[in-house]
Write an enzyme that holds these catalytic residues in place. Structure first.
Site, PDB file in Angstrom:
ATOM      1  N   SER A  13      26.584 -60.615   9.015  1.00 54.88           N
ATOM      2  CA  SER A  13      26.308 -59.198   8.784  1.00 54.88           C
ATOM      3  C   SER A  13      27.420 -58.584   7.947  1.00 54.88           C
ATOM      4  CB  SER A  13      26.185 -58.475  10.134  1.00 54.88           C
ATOM      5  OG  SER A  13      27.388 -58.600  10.861  1.00 54.88           O
ATOM      6  N   LYS A  17      24.059 -54.869   2.617  1.00 54.17           N
ATOM      7  CA  LYS A  17      22.633 -54.670   2.303  1.00 54.17           C
ATOM      8  C   LYS A  17      22.345 -53.218   1.963  1.00 54.17           C
ATOM      9  CE  LYS A  17      20.444 -56.154   5.949  1.00 54.17           C
ATOM     10  NZ  LYS A  17      21.586 -56.453   6.842  1.00 54.17           N
ATOM     11  N   GLY A  18      22.922 -52.292   2.747  1.00 54.78           N
ATOM     12  CA  GLY A  18      22.662 -50.882   2.516  1.00 54.78           C
ATOM     13  C   GLY A  18      23.159 -50.433   1.154  1.00 54.78           C
ATOM     14  N   TYR A  54      32.450 -46.517  17.674  1.00 55.49           N
ATOM     15  CA  TYR A  54      33.076 -47.837  17.570  1.00 55.49           C
ATOM     16  C   TYR A  54      32.033 -48.951  17.603  1.00 55.49           C
ATOM     17  CZ  TYR A  54      37.736 -45.830  18.101  1.00 55.49           C
ATOM     18  OH  TYR A  54      38.897 -45.121  17.894  1.00 55.49           O
ATOM     19  N   GLU A 139      14.965 -51.828   4.108  1.00 54.69           N
ATOM     20  CA  GLU A 139      16.068 -52.700   4.515  1.00 54.69           C
ATOM     21  C   GLU A 139      15.914 -53.080   5.978  1.00 54.69           C
ATOM     22  OE1 GLU A 139      20.817 -52.532   5.538  1.00 54.69           O
ATOM     23  OE2 GLU A 139      19.939 -50.883   4.381  1.00 54.69           O
ATOM     24  N   ILE A 147      17.119 -62.886  17.063  1.00 55.84           N
ATOM     25  CA  ILE A 147      15.875 -62.789  17.815  1.00 55.84           C
ATOM     26  C   ILE A 147      15.310 -61.364  17.733  1.00 55.84           C
ATOM     27  CG2 ILE A 147      17.002 -62.267  20.033  1.00 55.84           C
ATOM     28  CD1 ILE A 147      14.850 -64.113  21.320  1.00 55.84           C
ATOM     29  N   GLU A 148      16.202 -60.355  17.635  1.00 55.38           N
ATOM     30  CA  GLU A 148      15.743 -58.969  17.590  1.00 55.38           C
ATOM     31  C   GLU A 148      14.954 -58.660  16.312  1.00 55.38           C
ATOM     32  OE1 GLU A 148      18.896 -59.881  17.961  1.00 55.38           O
ATOM     33  OE2 GLU A 148      19.818 -58.917  19.713  1.00 55.38           O
ATOM     34  N   CYS A 382      32.991 -28.910  12.682  1.00 55.88           N
ATOM     35  CA  CYS A 382      32.352 -28.998  13.993  1.00 55.88           C
ATOM     36  C   CYS A 382      33.406 -28.800  15.092  1.00 55.88           C
ATOM     37  CB  CYS A 382      31.589 -30.319  14.124  1.00 55.88           C
ATOM     38  SG  CYS A 382      30.363 -30.320  15.452  1.00 55.88           S
ATOM     39  N   GLN A 386      35.989 -25.552  16.247  1.00 55.17           N
ATOM     40  CA  GLN A 386      36.147 -25.059  17.604  1.00 55.17           C
ATOM     41  C   GLN A 386      37.609 -25.104  18.044  1.00 55.17           C
ATOM     42  OE1 GLN A 386      33.389 -27.396  19.914  1.00 55.17           O
ATOM     43  NE2 GLN A 386      31.603 -26.664  18.766  1.00 55.17           N
ATOM     44  N   HIS A 515      28.132 -29.941   9.315  1.00 56.30           N
ATOM     45  CA  HIS A 515      28.721 -31.141   8.706  1.00 56.30           C
ATOM     46  C   HIS A 515      28.419 -31.169   7.208  1.00 56.30           C
ATOM     47  CE1 HIS A 515      30.025 -33.281  12.378  1.00 56.30           C
ATOM     48  NE2 HIS A 515      29.037 -32.598  12.953  1.00 56.30           N
ATOM     49  N   GLU A 517      29.821 -32.747   4.908  1.00 53.28           N
ATOM     50  CA  GLU A 517      29.980 -34.082   4.306  1.00 53.28           C
ATOM     51  C   GLU A 517      28.659 -34.809   4.149  1.00 53.28           C
ATOM     52  OE1 GLU A 517      30.802 -34.805   8.802  1.00 53.28           O
ATOM     53  OE2 GLU A 517      31.008 -33.191   7.323  1.00 53.28           O
TER      54      GLU A 517
END
Length: 543
Positions: A13, A17-18, A54, A139, A147-148, A382, A386, A515, A517
């Site tokens: 991985s 790909k993205g 994470y 994608e 397997i997933e 965000c 605050q 946000h 960004e």
């Protein structure tokens, strides 16, 4: 009817790909085609909204309020096409829909199975909402052999048959590792990956081979021979000096040409890539540099702030400077003023990003105080906004000012939002309810004060930005905050929810509840980030 490009990955991985999908879509766009990119994620979470950064990196939010994979950020940044909820689906969402329908009796007593029910749902997702498009790029997350991923690969196999010859192309991304001890590139992992994919009924038309070393013609010929693709359809993909050079690099290697050829389409004239060349020129040959200190909670994994990092780069592109991002752990700033000063004094600007939970909050507040007192440009996003409000309240003598997100407090400067006006009317939430998909999500409008700093930055009085939060600054404390110089310069149209605060007497001090960004692009930097980096450039000339 739209043509489909199915993108799979093998061997390992994180090969990109993205980024490859986004680059290919940008190249097709540059040739005049309309495109949309979709992401199939094999995990069982309904969406990434409840996953730790994470574990998964950032959660990318769309205008229509979907919490999606961070790759959709790449898609938007490279194409400018706004992603939608229909552009990301997970195994969890597919199974949730199927089980809901089964409980309602929609299957009329049939045995519900992976084939055809799960694969039909995947195909339905792939083909929904595609009217008027020339190409849909899909994608598949993970790697071939997981397997997933099997139901998704099977759905692709079926869909290619359904669409008919010439209406779909399979692009497979693999790794060609360099074995230093042998001094050789090894093609066997690619051969095995293609064989695994072919065994599942999908034969790739184009191979993209990631490598740290140039791929010799002999190795390209070998891969083509064993993987049953033309040699020209074996596309080398070496590391790039900037991700915004990847479209140019893939075009130089012929990726867009070979994909169109696989469809039987005459590639015609080369695409117009001037804007990508200009972006790369600005990134690689800046006229100056600035250092931005990002005081956050998830700084151990930069992907947790992927869109934020790219938006800072875009601000640098707008100002023709290189942006060095220094990731600073907010926990290290708690209770040690000398440490805070030593870490922040070299910074030309300070940014406190979004996040959840109490850990590191006092360090973020201390960073706000440093920026306010020293006149260093500050940007709070965000939770960062605050914390700027909590710091402003404490400066005004409300020593116990805090947020109810961290527990009970006698001075709740920030509190849980339980209702707000959305596109579908009044939205309500309950304390202790489900976490997934229950925040104030997606694009909401805001009105800017006419004489504010932000209105001059936006050059507008009405804006729309994307949100992802449960807590809001309490307007009961507006007077005390504004008495201390922290002005509410942007509000929701009904005047109930604070969207932006600023300090007009500060060189650059802005906090936003949304946000920004998420909407920034290299060829269209977000105005707040362009202005923030401009302020950092001014600061760099003072130190």
């Amino acid at each position: 009817m739209a043509r489909y490009i199915f993108i799979t990955g093998g061997v390992v991985s994180s090969l990109g790909k993205g980024l490859m999908a986004a680059s290919l879509a940008a190249l097709l766009q540059a040739r005049g085609y309309s495109v949309r990119i979709r992401k199939f994620d094999p995990y069982l979470n309904v969406d990434p909204g409840t996953m730790s950064p994470y574990q998964h990196g950032e959660v990318y939010v769309t205008d229509d309020g979907a919490e999606t994979d961070l790759d959709l950020g790449h898609y938007e940044r490279f194409t400018g096409v706004a992603s939608r909820q229909s552009d990301n689906v997970t195994s969890g969402r597919i199974y949730q829909q199927i089980i809901t329908r089964e409980r309602k009796g929609d299957y009329l007593g049939a045995t519900v199975q992976v084939i055809p029910h799960v694969t039909d749902a995947i195909k339905e997702f792939a083909q929904a909402d595609t009217e008027g498009l020339d190409f849909v790029l899909c994608e598949i997350g993970g790697t071939v052999g997981d397997i997933e991923s099997l139901p998704f690969i099977e759905a692709i196999r079926q869909l290619r048959n359904d669409l008919g010859r010439g209406n779909s192309v399979s692009v497979h991304l693999t790794l060609v590792p360099y074995i230093a001890a042998a001094g050789e590139l090894k093609t066997k992992p690619t051969q095995h990956s293609v064989r695994e994919l072919a065994a599942l009924g999908v034969s790739p038309d184009v191979l993209v081979c990631r490598s740290e070393q140039p791929l010799p013609d002999s190795d390209r010929a070998k891969i083509a021979l064993f993987c049953n693709v033309p040699k020209d359809a074996v596309i080398p993909a070496l590391d790039a000096s900037t991700i915004y050079g990847v479209p140019l690099q893939y075009h130089a290697e012929g990726l867009d040409h070979e994909v169109l050829k696989a469809f039987g389409i005459d590639p015609g004239a080369p695409p117009r890539l001037d804007r990508w060349s200009e972006i790369v020129e600005r990134v690689l040959n800046p006229e100056g540099e600035v250092t931005i200190g990002v005081v956050g909670k998830y700084v151990g994994l930069p992907d947790a702030y992927k869109s934020l990092h790219e938006a800072l780069v875009h601000g640098g592109i707008a100002n023709k400077v290189k942006v060095h991002v220094r990731w600073l752990d907010a926990e290290l700033f708690e209770g040690d003023e000398a440490e805070i000063a030593s870490q922040l004094e070299p910074m030309h600007a300070i940014l406190v990003p979004g996040g959840f939970g109490e850990r590191g909050s006092e360090g973020k507040i201390a960073s706000v105080r440093f920026a306010r007192e020293r006149g260093v440009p500050f940007f709070g996003i965000c939770l960062g906004m605050q914390m700027a409000c909590v710091e402003g309240a404490r400066e005004q003598g409300l020593d116990h000012a805090s947020t109810t997100e961290f527990g009970d407090t006698e001075t709740p400067i920030v509190g849980l939002i339980t209702e707000w006006m959305g596109k579908d009317g009044l939205q309500t939430r309950e304390q202790g309810g489900d976490l997934g998909g229950t925040m104030r999500l997606g694009a909401y409008p805001a009105k800017l004060a006419g004489n504010s700093v932000v209105s001059s930055i936006y050059q507008a009085s009405d804006i729309s930005e994307r949100h992802r939060h449960r807590y809001e600054v309490n307007t009961r404390y507006r007077d005390v905050l504004e008495a201390g110089g922290l002005v509410f310069s942007g509000m929701s149209p009904d005047g109930m929810l604070p969207e932006i605060v600023e300090r007009p007497d500060h060189p650059w001090f802005i906090g936003v509840q949304f946000h920004p960004e998420l909407k920034s692009k290299p060829f269209d930097p977000h105005p707040l980030f362009a202005s923030f980096i401009e302020a950092a450039v001014r600061q760099s000339r003072l130190v």
